[in-house]
Scaffold this active site. Structure first.
Site, PDB file in Angstrom:
ATOM      1  N   GLU A  18       0.874  -1.182   0.000  1.00 49.35           N
ATOM      2  CA  GLU A  18       0.000   0.000   0.000  1.00 49.35           C
ATOM      3  C   GLU A  18       0.902   1.220   0.000  1.00 49.35           C
ATOM      4  O   GLU A  18       1.055   1.906   1.004  1.00 49.35           O
ATOM      5  CB  GLU A  18      -0.952   0.025   1.207  1.00 49.35           C
ATOM      6  CG  GLU A  18      -2.039   1.090   1.008  1.00 49.35           C
ATOM      7  CD  GLU A  18      -2.816   1.461   2.252  1.00 49.35           C
ATOM      8  OE1 GLU A  18      -3.309   0.560   2.939  1.00 49.35           O
ATOM      9  OE2 GLU A  18      -2.909   2.673   2.516  1.00 49.35           O
ATOM     10  N   HIS A  68       2.144   4.662  -2.109  1.00 46.76           N
ATOM     11  CA  HIS A  68       1.518   5.568  -3.068  1.00 46.76           C
ATOM     12  C   HIS A  68       2.494   6.528  -3.729  1.00 46.76           C
ATOM     13  O   HIS A  68       3.526   6.866  -3.167  1.00 46.76           O
ATOM     14  CB  HIS A  68       0.428   6.372  -2.375  1.00 46.76           C
ATOM     15  CG  HIS A  68      -0.522   5.521  -1.579  1.00 46.76           C
ATOM     16  ND1 HIS A  68      -1.343   4.595  -2.166  1.00 46.76           N
ATOM     17  CD2 HIS A  68      -0.757   5.443  -0.244  1.00 46.76           C
ATOM     18  CE1 HIS A  68      -2.070   3.996  -1.219  1.00 46.76           C
ATOM     19  NE2 HIS A  68      -1.717   4.482  -0.050  1.00 46.76           N
ATOM     20  N   HIS A  72      -9.072   0.766  -0.842  1.00 43.73           N
ATOM     21  CA  HIS A  72      -8.316   1.765  -0.069  1.00 43.73           C
ATOM     22  C   HIS A  72      -9.272   2.847   0.438  1.00 43.73           C
ATOM     23  O   HIS A  72     -10.253   3.167  -0.227  1.00 43.73           O
ATOM     24  CB  HIS A  72      -7.228   2.371  -0.976  1.00 43.73           C
ATOM     25  CG  HIS A  72      -6.342   3.341  -0.269  1.00 43.73           C
ATOM     26  ND1 HIS A  72      -6.653   4.684  -0.145  1.00 43.73           N
ATOM     27  CD2 HIS A  72      -5.156   3.162   0.357  1.00 43.73           C
ATOM     28  CE1 HIS A  72      -5.686   5.280   0.530  1.00 43.73           C
ATOM     29  NE2 HIS A  72      -4.765   4.383   0.852  1.00 43.73           N
ATOM     30  N   ASP A 110       2.390   2.204   3.877  1.00 43.26           N
ATOM     31  CA  ASP A 110       1.537   3.351   3.548  1.00 43.26           C
ATOM     32  C   ASP A 110       2.396   4.594   3.300  1.00 43.26           C
ATOM     33  O   ASP A 110       2.021   5.705   3.627  1.00 43.26           O
ATOM     34  CB  ASP A 110       0.465   3.640   4.619  1.00 43.26           C
ATOM     35  CG  ASP A 110      -0.775   4.332   4.034  1.00 43.26           C
ATOM     36  OD1 ASP A 110      -0.747   4.730   2.849  1.00 43.26           O
ATOM     37  OD2 ASP A 110      -1.766   4.482   4.772  1.00 43.26           O
TER      38      ASP A 110
HETATM   39 MN    MN Z   1      -2.843   4.508   1.878  1.00 43.23          MN
END
Ligand code: MN
Length: 355
Positions: free
Chosen positions: A8, A10, A164, A287
């Site tokens: 996860e 980004h 998400h 994240d």
């Molecule tokens: Mn995220």
């Protein structure tokens, strides 16, 4: 621990960048901005430093999901996916992709998922919660019948769907009024995403498509902790939960869901999730760039779990779920015409290590 896979994680394009500004205080925005736009510099250094072999990259949130015009949303997704494919081609052993998908147009969504998986070699899709439409009364949740063809296509493609978070729309967020600190990762993200996941389960989606796999971040958005109560409310009463699905919610959660550790670096919480769904369905993630890689990795590498479970959660489960079990396979799904070699350089050295 070396060889971790994180999924996860980004990035942003110049086009989608602004959507993340609201999630950082002004003082931290320059740092978050540069982290989001970077792929091959600081990100890679952090990966090397903290034993992350591979990141599966996805566009920031809400991005495509917050674009009201379906054609505009589809074009934006396509541009972001093409950009991501170019970045992956530079370092396919360090980066793989999850596709941005405009769910505003369910047929187009299925087509773009197919293009991303079969032509660009992406490993799955990541969608930022419900999708906006021009009809402000109607946010799109994906348990609706209109999405059944999309789900059928995803099941055929045999790739997972990462659900998400995003914030609820202002008109649906009355409970947070006057308490903006509860929006975003603090609470609203998890609540919004957990309810969406429960809708998918209750609607019978997984009776119809039993091979579908959904991924939830943040240690399951609170669901592992509540699974028993969801299925066992007021057990003495004659009427139990009434929904279209044939089985208990916990059955679907244990067979059609995986969760990641993204943004929830807590051993007590991990152990609860392991007791509910087993170590085979939990995957390491950070994240980045919203959370720090060192915070995720330092916690995970030292968490009080068995080494066998650490290997599963750290990389083994991801290798299976995303079919990353060999470099040959990693490479074989790259777009033809892209580099067939691994593009090895100093940053790629950690791929040769096995812990
Ligand atoms: Mn995220």
């Amino acid at each position: 621990m070396q060889n971790k896979i994180a999924l996860e994680e980004h990035f942003a394009t110049e086009e989608s960048l602004g959507d993340s500004a609201l999630f950082a205080p002004e003082a931290d925005w320059p740092e978050l901005r540069s982290r989001l736009l970077d792929i091959h510099e600081k990100r890679l250094r952090e990966m090397d430093k903290h034993g992350i072999e591979l990141m599966l990259l996805s566009l920031n949130a809400p991005a495509v999901q917050a674009i009201m015009d379906p054609a505009d949303a589809s074009d934006t997704a396509r541009r972001a996916n093409d950009f991501l494919a170019e970045q992956i081609a530079r370092r396919p052993t360090r980066f793989q992709g999850l596709a941005a998908i405009a769910m505003q147009n369910p047929d187009g969504a299925a087509q773009e998922a197919r293009r991303c998986v079969l032509e660009l070699g992406f490993r799955g899709v990541l969608v930022n919660g419900f999708s906006d439409t021009a009809d402000s009364a109607k946010p799109l949740y994906y348990d609706a019948p209109a999405f059944r063809l999309f789900w059928a296509e995803l099941e055929r493609l045999d790739v997972p769907f990462y659900l998400h978070p995003r914030n609820p729309r202002p008109q649906d967020a009355g409970i947070y009024e006057g308490h903006p600190w509860l929006l975003g990762p603090t609470w609203a993200f998890g609540q919004e995403t957990a309810v969406h996941a429960l809708r998918l389960m209750g609607t019978g989606l997984f009776d119809e498509h039993p091979r579908l796999q959904i991924i939830l971040g943040h240690m399951g958005e609170g669901l592992p902790y509540s699974l028993w109560r969801i299925d066992n409310r007021n057990k003495w009463m004659s009427r139990q939960n009434q929904y279209q699905a044939k089985r208990k919610i916990a059955d679907y959660f244990r067979e059609n869901f995986h969760i990641t550790t993204s943004g929830n670096f807590r051993t007590q919480t991990l152990i609860d999730a392991m007791l509910e769904i087993g170590a085979d369905r939990i995957l390491f993630s950070a994240d980045w760039p919203f959370e720090n890689i060192d915070h995720a990795a330092d916690w995970f590498d030292n968490a009080s779990i068995s080494e066998g479970d650490r290997q599963k959660i750290g990389y083994g489960n991801a290798r299976k779920l995303f079919k990353l079990d060999s470099n040959t396979k990693l490479n074989s799904r790259q777009r033809s015409g892209d580099s067939n070699q691994y593009g090895r350089n100093d940053h790629d050295r950690c791929c040769d290590r096995r812990s």
